[in-house]
Design an enzyme around this catalytic site. Structure first.
Site, PDB file in Angstrom:
ATOM      1  N   HIS A 118       9.977   6.595  10.056  1.00  0.00           N
ATOM      2  CA  HIS A 118       9.550   7.457   8.888  1.00  0.00           C
ATOM      3  C   HIS A 118       9.179   8.729   9.191  1.00  0.00           C
ATOM      4  O   HIS A 118       8.575   9.659   8.408  1.00  0.00           O
ATOM      5  CB  HIS A 118       8.622   6.734   8.095  1.00  0.00           C
ATOM      6  CG  HIS A 118       9.207   5.397   7.366  1.00  0.00           C
ATOM      7  ND1 HIS A 118       8.500   4.304   6.815  1.00  0.00           N
ATOM      8  CD2 HIS A 118      10.491   5.127   7.160  1.00  0.00           C
ATOM      9  CE1 HIS A 118       9.072   3.435   6.182  1.00  0.00           C
ATOM     10  NE2 HIS A 118      10.519   3.670   6.611  1.00  0.00           N
ATOM     11  N   SER A 196       3.620  -4.659   5.112  1.00  0.00           N
ATOM     12  CA  SER A 196       3.778  -5.399   4.021  1.00  0.00           C
ATOM     13  C   SER A 196       5.447  -5.772   4.052  1.00  0.00           C
ATOM     14  O   SER A 196       5.839  -6.832   3.286  1.00  0.00           O
ATOM     15  CB  SER A 196       3.684  -4.832   2.681  1.00  0.00           C
ATOM     16  OG  SER A 196       4.334  -3.416   2.735  1.00  0.00           O
TER      17      SER A 196
HETATM   18  P1  OAD Z   1       1.513  -1.302   3.526  1.00  0.00           P
HETATM   19  O1  OAD Z   1       0.558  -0.343   3.017  1.00  0.00           O
HETATM   20  O2  OAD Z   1       2.690  -1.446   2.598  1.00  0.00           O
HETATM   21  O3  OAD Z   1       0.877  -2.715   4.425  1.00  0.00           O
HETATM   22  C1  OAD Z   1       0.138  -2.483   5.171  1.00  0.00           C
HETATM   23  C2  OAD Z   1       0.124  -3.977   5.729  1.00  0.00           C
HETATM   24  O4  OAD Z   1      -0.952  -4.101   6.651  1.00  0.00           O
HETATM   25  C3  OAD Z   1      -0.547  -4.936   4.498  1.00  0.00           C
HETATM   26  O5  OAD Z   1       0.506  -5.925   4.691  1.00  0.00           O
HETATM   27  C4  OAD Z   1      -2.170  -5.339   5.010  1.00  0.00           C
HETATM   28  O6  OAD Z   1      -2.180  -6.640   4.708  1.00  0.00           O
HETATM   29  C5  OAD Z   1      -1.877  -5.045   6.457  1.00  0.00           C
HETATM   30  N1  OAD Z   1      -3.119  -4.869   7.279  1.00  0.00           N
HETATM   31  C6  OAD Z   1      -4.256  -3.903   6.783  1.00  0.00           C
HETATM   32  N2  OAD Z   1      -5.069  -4.017   7.489  1.00  0.00           N
HETATM   33  C7  OAD Z   1      -4.756  -4.707   8.662  1.00  0.00           C
HETATM   34  C8  OAD Z   1      -5.254  -4.825   9.967  1.00  0.00           C
HETATM   35  N3  OAD Z   1      -6.586  -4.575  10.449  1.00  0.00           N
HETATM   36  N4  OAD Z   1      -4.426  -5.645  10.633  1.00  0.00           N
HETATM   37  C9  OAD Z   1      -3.491  -6.195  10.450  1.00  0.00           C
HETATM   38  N5  OAD Z   1      -2.836  -5.985   9.174  1.00  0.00           N
HETATM   39  C10 OAD Z   1      -3.668  -5.247   8.355  1.00  0.00           C
HETATM   40  O7  OAD Z   1       2.277  -0.289   4.826  1.00  0.00           O
HETATM   41  P2  OAD Z   1       3.552  -0.383   5.562  1.00  0.00           P
HETATM   42  O8  OAD Z   1       4.199  -1.561   5.504  1.00  0.00           O
HETATM   43  O9  OAD Z   1       3.630   0.454   6.659  1.00  0.00           O
HETATM   44  O10 OAD Z   1       6.846   4.697   3.814  1.00  0.00           O
HETATM   45  O11 OAD Z   1       4.465   0.365   4.532  1.00  0.00           O
HETATM   46  C11 OAD Z   1       5.940   0.839   4.770  1.00  0.00           C
HETATM   47  C12 OAD Z   1       6.122   2.132   4.280  1.00  0.00           C
HETATM   48  O12 OAD Z   1       5.948   2.270   2.747  1.00  0.00           O
HETATM   49  C13 OAD Z   1       5.292   3.270   4.824  1.00  0.00           C
HETATM   50  O13 OAD Z   1       5.853   3.668   6.011  1.00  0.00           O
HETATM   51  C14 OAD Z   1       5.394   4.398   3.769  1.00  0.00           C
HETATM   52  C15 OAD Z   1       5.385   3.782   2.474  1.00  0.00           C
HETATM   53  O14 OAD Z   1       6.045   4.074   1.518  1.00  0.00           O
HETATM   54  C16 OAD Z   1       7.289   6.102   3.492  1.00  0.00           C
HETATM   55  O15 OAD Z   1       6.129   6.994   3.231  1.00  0.00           O
HETATM   56  C17 OAD Z   1       8.573   6.598   3.589  1.00  0.00           C
END
Ligand code: OAD
Length: 251
Positions: A118, A196
């Site tokens: 990204h 997520s």
């Molecule tokens: P999300 O905010 O959607 O998900 C974060 C995940 O991390 C959640 O499932 C939480 O439960 C988990 N989490 C939080 N703290 C944690 C910890 N200490 N250890 C383990 N897990 C933990 O973030 P992404 O999946 O990265 O894209 O989101 C994907 C994309 O959505 C991002 O790259 C961004 C966004 O829109 C763009 O901006 C293009």
């Protein structure tokens, strides 16, 4: 807490993929996107802040927001999870880090090559001619806390500079996506950490790995997602469980 059979699988693996999302950086104080209350998309409108349309409508708002995020990353430090991933690379024959994160915390923890699906907060480019822009100061002069900030002008064509991140409606960088797909389709073990798993096409990578028979391991605070794909699901903070896993591999 960690099944010894999982340690044996990792020990036997030839190619490992570590795929990370915002959760890996949460313990460094970087906000995630979808967490209730504190997630960026809970507080801010993605349409306004993460799309070309939003940038055209209010460049200062968008640039200021990404500079605030860049500043937060510069003030942050890698956490135990980032360091454990860098150590894991020493323990297996081949390890590829693929991240959806736009920070540089994997690199600062010592991961050598990181595929940024990204983009990066540190690689802005011209909105008009797409040439890369070199920040004059690596540090920001003053805290900005989400204020509007005029984007600088392109050193070549004087167009406005945009953040070097992938916005909604945009394609992933071609080379990075190709490398990520190849790694996912050729690995024996695939970790999905702190994501997520809802944003495509990145979220398709664990499925690709499972289809070729890789063992998919999910590490997340949350129990939801990848139910059919992940053979191992470790519901814990990545900064707690990853160092433990690395220790067990050393024994
Ligand atoms: P999300 O905010 O959607 O998900 C974060 C995940 O991390 C959640 O499932 C939480 O439960 C988990 N989490 C939080 N703290 C944690 C910890 N200490 N250890 C383990 N897990 C933990 O973030 P992404 O999946 O990265 O894209 O989101 C994907 C994309 O959505 C991002 O790259 C961004 C966004 O829109 C763009 O901006 C293009």
């Amino acid at each position: 807490m960690i099944d010894p059979a999982l340690i044996d699988i990792i020990k036997a693996a030839k190619r490992v993929v570590v795929f990370t999302g915002a959760g890996i950086s949460a313990e460094s104080g970087i906000p995630t996107f979808r967490d209730a209350q504190s997630g960026l998309w809970e507080k801010y409108d993605p349409e306004k802040l993460a799309s070309a349309k939003g940038y055209r409508a209010d460049k200062d708002l968008v640039w200021g927001w990404y500079e605030w995020r860049r500043m937060k990353v510069m003030q942050a430090q890698p956490n135990a999870g980032h360091y454990a991933i860098a150590q894991l690379a020493e323990q297996v024959p081949d390890l590829t880090v693929i991240t959806q994160n736009v920070d540089d915390l994997h690199e600062r923890a010592g991961s050598q090559t990181v595929i940024h699906l990204h983009g990066s907060l540190f690689q802005p480019r011209c909105f008009a001619c797409a040439r890369p822009y070199q920040f004059e100061n690596t540090a920001l002069d003053e805290p900005i806390d989400g204020r509007c900030l005029a984007p600088p002008s392109c050193q070549h064509c004087h167009g406005r500079i945009r953040p070097g991140v992938v916005w909604f409606g945009e394609n992933l960088p071609t080379d990075e996506w190709r490398q990520a797909e190849t790694a996912a389709k050729n690995c024996d073990v695939f970790f999905a950490i702190g994501t997520s798993g809802v944003v495509m096409p990145a979220a398709g990578l664990p499925v690709m790995a499972a289809k070729v028979g890789a063992t998919v391991i999910k590490i997340n605070l949350d129990s939801m997602g990848l139910e059919k794909v992940a053979k191992y699901r470790l519901q814990a903070k990545s900064g707690d469980v990853l160092p433990l896993l690395v220790d067990l591999l050393n024994k």
